[in-house]
Write a protein that holds these residues in place. Structure first.
Motif, PDB file in Angstrom:
ATOM      1  N   CYS A   1      -2.251   8.244   7.106  1.00 27.01           N
ATOM      2  CA  CYS A   1      -2.089   7.047   7.721  1.00 27.01           C
ATOM      3  C   CYS A   1      -3.457   6.485   8.122  1.00 27.01           C
ATOM      4  N   PRO A   2      -3.591   5.159   7.422  1.00 22.50           N
ATOM      5  CA  PRO A   2      -5.122   4.693   7.620  1.00 22.50           C
ATOM      6  C   PRO A   2      -5.129   3.829   9.022  1.00 22.50           C
ATOM      7  N   GLY A   3      -4.011   3.889   9.628  1.00 21.73           N
ATOM      8  CA  GLY A   3      -4.114   2.942  10.828  1.00 21.73           C
ATOM      9  C   GLY A   3      -4.042   3.857  12.041  1.00 21.73           C
ATOM     10  N   ARG A   4      -4.205   4.991  11.843  1.00 23.07           N
ATOM     11  CA  ARG A   4      -4.127   6.077  13.018  1.00 23.07           C
ATOM     12  C   ARG A   4      -5.090   5.645  14.064  1.00 23.07           C
TER      13      ARG A   4
ATOM     14  N   ASP B   1      -0.196  -5.668   5.340  1.00 23.44           N
ATOM     15  CA  ASP B   1       0.467  -4.328   5.494  1.00 23.44           C
ATOM     16  C   ASP B   1      -0.012  -3.620   6.883  1.00 23.44           C
ATOM     17  N   ILE B   2      -0.950  -4.129   7.470  1.00 28.47           N
ATOM     18  CA  ILE B   2      -1.410  -3.611   9.002  1.00 28.47           C
ATOM     19  C   ILE B   2      -0.122  -4.138   9.564  1.00 28.47           C
ATOM     20  N   TYR B   3       0.492  -5.078   9.725  1.00 26.51           N
ATOM     21  CA  TYR B   3       1.616  -5.640  10.391  1.00 26.51           C
ATOM     22  C   TYR B   3       2.631  -4.636   9.832  1.00 26.51           C
TER      23      TYR B   3
ATOM     24  N   ALA C   1       7.363  12.629   8.090  1.00 27.22           N
ATOM     25  CA  ALA C   1       6.135  11.774   7.485  1.00 27.22           C
ATOM     26  C   ALA C   1       6.828  10.792   6.546  1.00 27.22           C
ATOM     27  N   VAL C   2       6.205  10.590   5.536  1.00 25.70           N
ATOM     28  CA  VAL C   2       6.539   9.647   4.225  1.00 25.70           C
ATOM     29  C   VAL C   2       6.662  10.579   3.224  1.00 25.70           C
ATOM     30  N   PRO C   3       7.928  10.297   2.515  1.00 22.87           N
ATOM     31  CA  PRO C   3       8.092  11.482   1.150  1.00 22.87           C
ATOM     32  C   PRO C   3       7.061  11.367   0.169  1.00 22.87           C
TER      33      PRO C   3
ATOM     34  N   VAL D   1       2.557  12.773  23.646  1.00 20.70           N
ATOM     35  CA  VAL D   1       3.771  11.896  23.276  1.00 20.70           C
ATOM     36  C   VAL D   1       4.027  11.829  21.654  1.00 20.70           C
ATOM     37  N   MET D   2       2.744  12.145  21.136  1.00 19.61           N
ATOM     38  CA  MET D   2       2.734  12.360  19.610  1.00 19.61           C
ATOM     39  C   MET D   2       3.450  13.501  18.990  1.00 19.61           C
ATOM     40  N   ARG D   3       3.295  14.493  19.949  1.00 19.04           N
ATOM     41  CA  ARG D   3       3.874  15.607  19.525  1.00 19.04           C
ATOM     42  C   ARG D   3       5.430  16.028  20.171  1.00 19.04           C
TER      43      ARG D   3
ATOM     44  N   THR E   1       7.376   2.126  18.315  1.00 17.36           N
ATOM     45  CA  THR E   1       8.193   3.325  18.758  1.00 17.36           C
ATOM     46  C   THR E   1       7.362   4.483  19.546  1.00 17.36           C
ATOM     47  N   ALA E   2       6.237   4.545  19.312  1.00 12.71           N
ATOM     48  CA  ALA E   2       5.128   5.586  20.011  1.00 12.71           C
ATOM     49  C   ALA E   2       5.084   5.060  21.374  1.00 12.71           C
ATOM     50  N   SER E   3       4.874   3.543  21.519  1.00 12.07           N
ATOM     51  CA  SER E   3       4.618   3.131  22.912  1.00 12.07           C
ATOM     52  C   SER E   3       6.068   3.426  23.668  1.00 12.07           C
TER      53      SER E   3
ATOM     54  N   VAL F   1       0.858  -1.365   0.076  1.00 11.23           N
ATOM     55  CA  VAL F   1       0.108   0.127  -0.243  1.00 11.23           C
ATOM     56  C   VAL F   1       0.921   0.957   0.175  1.00 11.23           C
ATOM     57  N   LEU F   2       1.909   1.135   0.679  1.00  5.93           N
ATOM     58  CA  LEU F   2       2.732   2.310   0.979  1.00  5.93           C
ATOM     59  C   LEU F   2       3.514   2.858  -0.266  1.00  5.93           C
ATOM     60  N   VAL F   3       3.501   2.096  -1.396  1.00  7.38           N
ATOM     61  CA  VAL F   3       4.117   2.678  -2.449  1.00  7.38           C
ATOM     62  C   VAL F   3       2.918   2.800  -3.751  1.00  7.38           C
TER      63      VAL F   3
ATOM     64  N   LEU G   1      -6.118   2.870  15.127  1.00 10.97           N
ATOM     65  CA  LEU G   1      -5.708   1.674  15.559  1.00 10.97           C
ATOM     66  C   LEU G   1      -4.402   1.934  16.583  1.00 10.97           C
ATOM     67  N   ALA G   2      -3.869   2.773  16.258  1.00 10.48           N
ATOM     68  CA  ALA G   2      -2.463   3.170  16.964  1.00 10.48           C
ATOM     69  C   ALA G   2      -3.249   4.157  17.944  1.00 10.48           C
ATOM     70  N   ASP G   3      -3.845   4.852  17.922  1.00  9.00           N
ATOM     71  CA  ASP G   3      -4.471   5.631  18.961  1.00  9.00           C
ATOM     72  C   ASP G   3      -5.014   4.871  20.082  1.00  9.00           C
TER      73      ASP G   3
ATOM     74  N   THR H   1       6.701  10.024  16.065  1.00  8.61           N
ATOM     75  CA  THR H   1       7.452   9.004  15.690  1.00  8.61           C
ATOM     76  C   THR H   1       7.952   8.993  14.120  1.00  8.61           C
ATOM     77  N   VAL H   2       7.371   9.727  13.229  1.00  9.91           N
ATOM     78  CA  VAL H   2       7.742   9.738  11.833  1.00  9.91           C
ATOM     79  C   VAL H   2       7.736  11.125  11.605  1.00  9.91           C
ATOM     80  N   PRO H   3       9.024  11.820  12.047  1.00 10.90           N
ATOM     81  CA  PRO H   3       9.219  13.075  12.085  1.00 10.90           C
ATOM     82  C   PRO H   3       9.291  14.054  10.617  1.00 10.90           C
TER      83      PRO H   3
ATOM     84  N   PHE I   1       0.143  12.128  11.565  1.00 16.49           N
ATOM     85  CA  PHE I   1      -0.158  10.889  10.746  1.00 16.49           C
ATOM     86  C   PHE I   1       0.173  11.219   9.345  1.00 16.49           C
ATOM     87  N   GLY I   2       0.509  12.132   8.769  1.00 18.25           N
ATOM     88  CA  GLY I   2       0.667  12.394   7.553  1.00 18.25           C
ATOM     89  C   GLY I   2      -0.509  13.193   6.862  1.00 18.25           C
ATOM     90  N   PHE I   3      -0.504  13.328   5.431  1.00 22.78           N
ATOM     91  CA  PHE I   3      -1.627  14.325   4.804  1.00 22.78           C
ATOM     92  C   PHE I   3      -2.128  13.756   3.733  1.00 22.78           C
ATOM     93  N   GLY I   4      -3.452  14.216   3.387  1.00 24.31           N
ATOM     94  CA  GLY I   4      -4.059  14.283   2.243  1.00 24.31           C
ATOM     95  C   GLY I   4      -4.593  12.798   1.969  1.00 24.31           C
TER      96      GLY I   4
HETATM   97  C1  HEM Z   1       1.848   5.849  16.170  1.00 30.12           C
HETATM   98  C2  HEM Z   1       1.829   4.979  15.166  1.00 30.12           C
HETATM   99  C3  HEM Z   1       1.831   5.376  13.599  1.00 30.12           C
HETATM  100  C4  HEM Z   1       2.332   6.543  13.033  1.00 30.12           C
HETATM  101  C5  HEM Z   1       2.934   7.821  13.905  1.00 30.12           C
HETATM  102  C6  HEM Z   1       1.992   6.569  11.742  1.00 30.12           C
HETATM  103  C7  HEM Z   1       2.292   7.346  10.661  1.00 30.12           C
HETATM  104  C8  HEM Z   1       2.098   7.444   9.663  1.00 30.12           C
HETATM  105  C9  HEM Z   1       2.612   8.249   8.363  1.00 30.12           C
HETATM  106  C10 HEM Z   1       3.078   9.633   8.931  1.00 30.12           C
HETATM  107  C11 HEM Z   1       2.340   8.016   7.185  1.00 30.12           C
HETATM  108  C12 HEM Z   1       2.409   8.484   5.918  1.00 30.12           C
HETATM  109  C13 HEM Z   1       1.462   9.414   5.487  1.00 30.12           C
HETATM  110  C14 HEM Z   1       1.706  10.397   4.314  1.00 30.12           C
HETATM  111  O1  HEM Z   1       2.517   9.792   3.187  1.00 30.12           O
HETATM  112  O2  HEM Z   1       1.564  11.457   4.244  1.00 30.12           O
HETATM  113  C15 HEM Z   1       1.910   6.464   7.198  1.00 30.12           C
HETATM  114  C16 HEM Z   1       1.313   5.837   6.338  1.00 30.12           C
HETATM  115  C17 HEM Z   1       0.811   4.637   6.577  1.00 30.12           C
HETATM  116  N1  HEM Z   1       0.461   3.777   7.796  1.00 30.12           N
HETATM  117 FE1  HEM Z   1       0.697   4.578   9.702  1.00 30.12          FE
HETATM  118  N2  HEM Z   1       1.183   5.405  11.494  1.00 30.12           N
HETATM  119  C18 HEM Z   1       0.991   4.676  12.746  1.00 30.12           C
HETATM  120  C19 HEM Z   1       0.477   3.593  13.068  1.00 30.12           C
HETATM  121  C20 HEM Z   1      -0.052   2.756  11.852  1.00 30.12           C
HETATM  122  C21 HEM Z   1      -0.950   1.403  11.931  1.00 30.12           C
HETATM  123  C22 HEM Z   1      -1.154   1.105  13.097  1.00 30.12           C
HETATM  124  C23 HEM Z   1      -1.006   0.805  10.438  1.00 30.12           C
HETATM  125  C24 HEM Z   1      -2.180  -0.076  10.532  1.00 30.12           C
HETATM  126  C25 HEM Z   1      -3.012  -0.148   9.615  1.00 30.12           C
HETATM  127  C26 HEM Z   1      -0.571   1.956   9.882  1.00 30.12           C
HETATM  128  C27 HEM Z   1      -0.740   1.815   8.340  1.00 30.12           C
HETATM  129  C28 HEM Z   1      -0.264   2.654   7.389  1.00 30.12           C
HETATM  130  C29 HEM Z   1      -0.394   2.532   6.099  1.00 30.12           C
HETATM  131  C30 HEM Z   1      -0.956   1.316   5.224  1.00 30.12           C
HETATM  132  C31 HEM Z   1       0.410   3.766   5.441  1.00 30.12           C
HETATM  133  C32 HEM Z   1       0.489   3.930   4.035  1.00 30.12           C
HETATM  134  C33 HEM Z   1      -0.537   4.664   3.538  1.00 30.12           C
HETATM  135  C34 HEM Z   1      -0.572   5.126   2.002  1.00 30.12           C
HETATM  136  O3  HEM Z   1       0.769   5.160   1.655  1.00 30.12           O
HETATM  137  O4  HEM Z   1      -1.385   5.443   1.473  1.00 30.12           O
HETATM  138  N3  HEM Z   1       0.088   3.150  10.442  1.00 30.12           N
HETATM  139  N4  HEM Z   1       1.702   6.236   8.577  1.00 30.12           N
END
Ligand code: HEM
Length: 489
Positions: free
Chosen positions: A416-419, A274-276, A346-348, A336-338, A285-287, A103-105, A421-423, A342-344, A409-412
């Motif tokens: 992040c779809p897992g926010r 990809d949840i894992y 975000a993802v490029p 903690v998140m501030r 890391t946040a924990s 999903v990430l790419v 769950l993490a929260d 965790t992802v200072p 948790f990123g933008f647009g």
């Molecule tokens: C404290 C925990 C977490 C933080 C800080 C975090 C943060 C982020 C950030 C910054 C991104 C990139 C968003 C962007 O590109 O703008 C991201 C993407 C993503 N996260 Fe999380 N995340 C966390 C937990 C989780 C969990 C529990 C899941 C489980 C579903 C998850 C699934 C994903 C996926 C699949 C992406 C890729 C989304 C995409 O590229 O469309 N994350 N996350």
């Protein structure tokens, strides 16, 4: 003829290598924040040249590649969210494409939308509530390991997160730290994330991928093959396990069981795998930051414990339903998140069409980096940003201390779809730890006493605290017993 707009400002590069030496390799977000201060709005020259321009947009040119660094909320919202349709690509080198999709790419498009819809249905704000029993059970088991066995927090928290994810996704119960499905999930995540790392020569020269494997210097091809198999196993093995359990009528409830007849099976399998992969290291890391922040701030613990005791009377553990009555616990999780995002960075993101912004040219193919750390440490938004101060999130002054979740948790379209769950994990962990224990005596791996000022942390996409130990002491025998009441092992 009209002049082509200029690139945004930035450090002047060197002949041939451009800004190669300006790209930081350690604590990147700190250096990028410095660039924003030097070349962004504070630069007098830039103010004169572009009086109407706003924000701290900075540009670096590295070997023909443009890097755009955004540090202000306005720029980030405008480009990554409002113009998200063209600012949401990902880097997709030959290496990661050969190992397999994730999903990430994935580029924006039909498969991406299908997976994001699956995530929304499973992990949206309402759907997430049904996950909390499994998460609470995993948190309690983790606390027993931390309290009674004084286990390394990394090992105990990994088991907590991995156990909950595999239970929710596949109805699979992890029984040991070297569990087979945990290993599969770890290998699959490792394969994907390793292939994603920058620096593979084959990403610059994709034609190398077609060379025969017996040639020297083609060791990467054997890696690709191994990693491709690991990634594929991660997709298929747990899914097939659920399928066979369903066929024999012994499957327990899980996301996979619900999705088994989904019209897009590939999308369903990828979302679950990809949840894992995406959720493990981030939540871990946040924990870790949460536990460390508590250990370093006894005053925060005392206030939190008073709040919890007033709600539970020390007779039970807090639940998700108590959250509305525990605003200070909620504030701790936000802080903690501030405090240490965790992802200072975000993802490029990648720009998929040329654009113009405030008179600057943003070339197609630019890598856009959002400096989340910079926003979360902006002293105008968060006074005394270096201090861990949960009460800032209880203030009713809307001009300061905005919710850090808006940025962390990123933008647009790629947010992040897992926010959720993490929260929920972080809230349950914080409230259960504080209800039953006092965290203290944080020391480094060299046995040096840690203070908020002496903390060390890793660089790179995820910024984790350097290895540490701390003591988790039950607040009383009665409260310790809550870890064993009604929860199986
Ligand atoms: C404290 C925990 C977490 C933080 C800080 C975090 C943060 C982020 C950030 C910054 C991104 C990139 C968003 C962007 O590109 O703008 C991201 C993407 C993503 N996260 Fe999380 N995340 C966390 C937990 C989780 C969990 C529990 C899941 C489980 C579903 C998850 C699934 C994903 C996926 C699949 C992406 C890729 C989304 C995409 O590229 O469309 N994350 N996350």
């Amino acid at each position: 003829c009209r002049r082509r707009p200029r690139l945004p400002p930035g450090p002047s590069g060197k002949l041939l290598i451009g800004n190669l030496l300006d790209v930081p390799t350690k604590h990147e977000w700190l250096r990028y924040a410095e660039y924003a201060r030097t070349y962004g709005t504070l630069s007098l020259l830039r103010e004169v040249a572009y009086p109407r321009s706003a924000g701290d947009i900075v540009c670096l040119r590295v070997l023909g590649q443009t890097l755009i660094i955004l540090s202000s909320e306005n720029d980030i919202k405008e480009l990554l969210a409002t113009r998200g349709a063209i600012y949401s690509g990902r880097m997709r080198g030959a290496m990661v494409q050969s190992v397999g999709e994730g999903v990430l790419v994935l580029p924006l498009g039909r498969p991406f939308r299908a997976i994001r819809r699956i995530f929304s249905s499973l992990l949206g704000p309402l759907a997430i509530r049904r996950c909390s029993d499994v998460q609470a059970q995993a948190v309690i088991q983790c606390l027993r390991r931390l309290v009674d066995q004084q286990q390394d927090p990394v090992i105990a928290l990994k088991r907590m997160i991995g156990g909950a994810v595999l239970q929710l996704a596949y109805g699979y119960e992890v029984k040991s730290d070297d569990d087979h499905f945990v290993q599969l999930a770890e290998k699959s995540a490792f394969a994907f994330l390793s292939a994603l790392q920058p620096g593979w020569v084959v990403d610059t020269f994709p034609a190398l991928m077609d060379l025969p494997s017996w040639l020297p210097f083609t060791g990467f091809k054997r890696k690709v093959e191994l990693w491709r198999q690991d990634a594929e196993q991660g997709l298929r093995a747990p899914w097939d396990w659920v399928k066979s359990r369903l066929a024999s009528g012994v499957a327990t409830p899980s996301f996979a069981a619900e999705l088994m007849d989904h019209k897009d099976e590939d999308a369903a399998r990828m979302a679950l795998r990809d949840i894992y992969g995406a959720g493990m290291d981030t939540t871990l890391t946040a924990s870790l930051w949460l536990i460390l922040a508590l250990a370093l701030h006894p005053d925060v613990q005392i206030r939190a414990q008073r709040e919890i005791d007033a709600v539970t009377l020390g007779e039970r553990l807090p639940t998700l339903d108590d959250r509305g009555s525990l605003p200070y616990i909620d504030a701790i999780v936000k802080e903690v998140m501030r405090w240490h995002p965790t992802v200072p960075l975000a993802v490029p993101h990648i720009v998929t069409e040329e654009d113009t912004y405030h008179g600057y040219r943003i070339p197609k193919g630019s890598i856009v980096i959002a400096n989340v750390w910079s926003i979360l440490h902006d002293p105008q938004k968060y006074p005394d940003p270096e201090m861990f101060r949960p009460e800032r999130h209880l203030s009713h002054d809307v001009k300061v201390n905005p919710n850090p979740y808006t940025y962390a948790f990123g933008f647009g379209p790629r947010q992040c779809p897992g926010r959720n769950l993490a929260d929920t994990t972080l809230y349950l962990l914080a409230s259960s730890v504080l209800a039953t224990c006092t965290v203290s005596s944080a020391v480094s791996s060299h046995n040096e006493i840690l203070t908020p000022e002496s903390l060390e942390y890793t660089s790179g996409t995820i910024s984790r605290p350097a290895p540490f130990h701390c003591r988790m002491t039950p607040r009383s025998e009665q409260l310790r017993a809550l870890l064993y009441d009604g929860f199986s092992d």
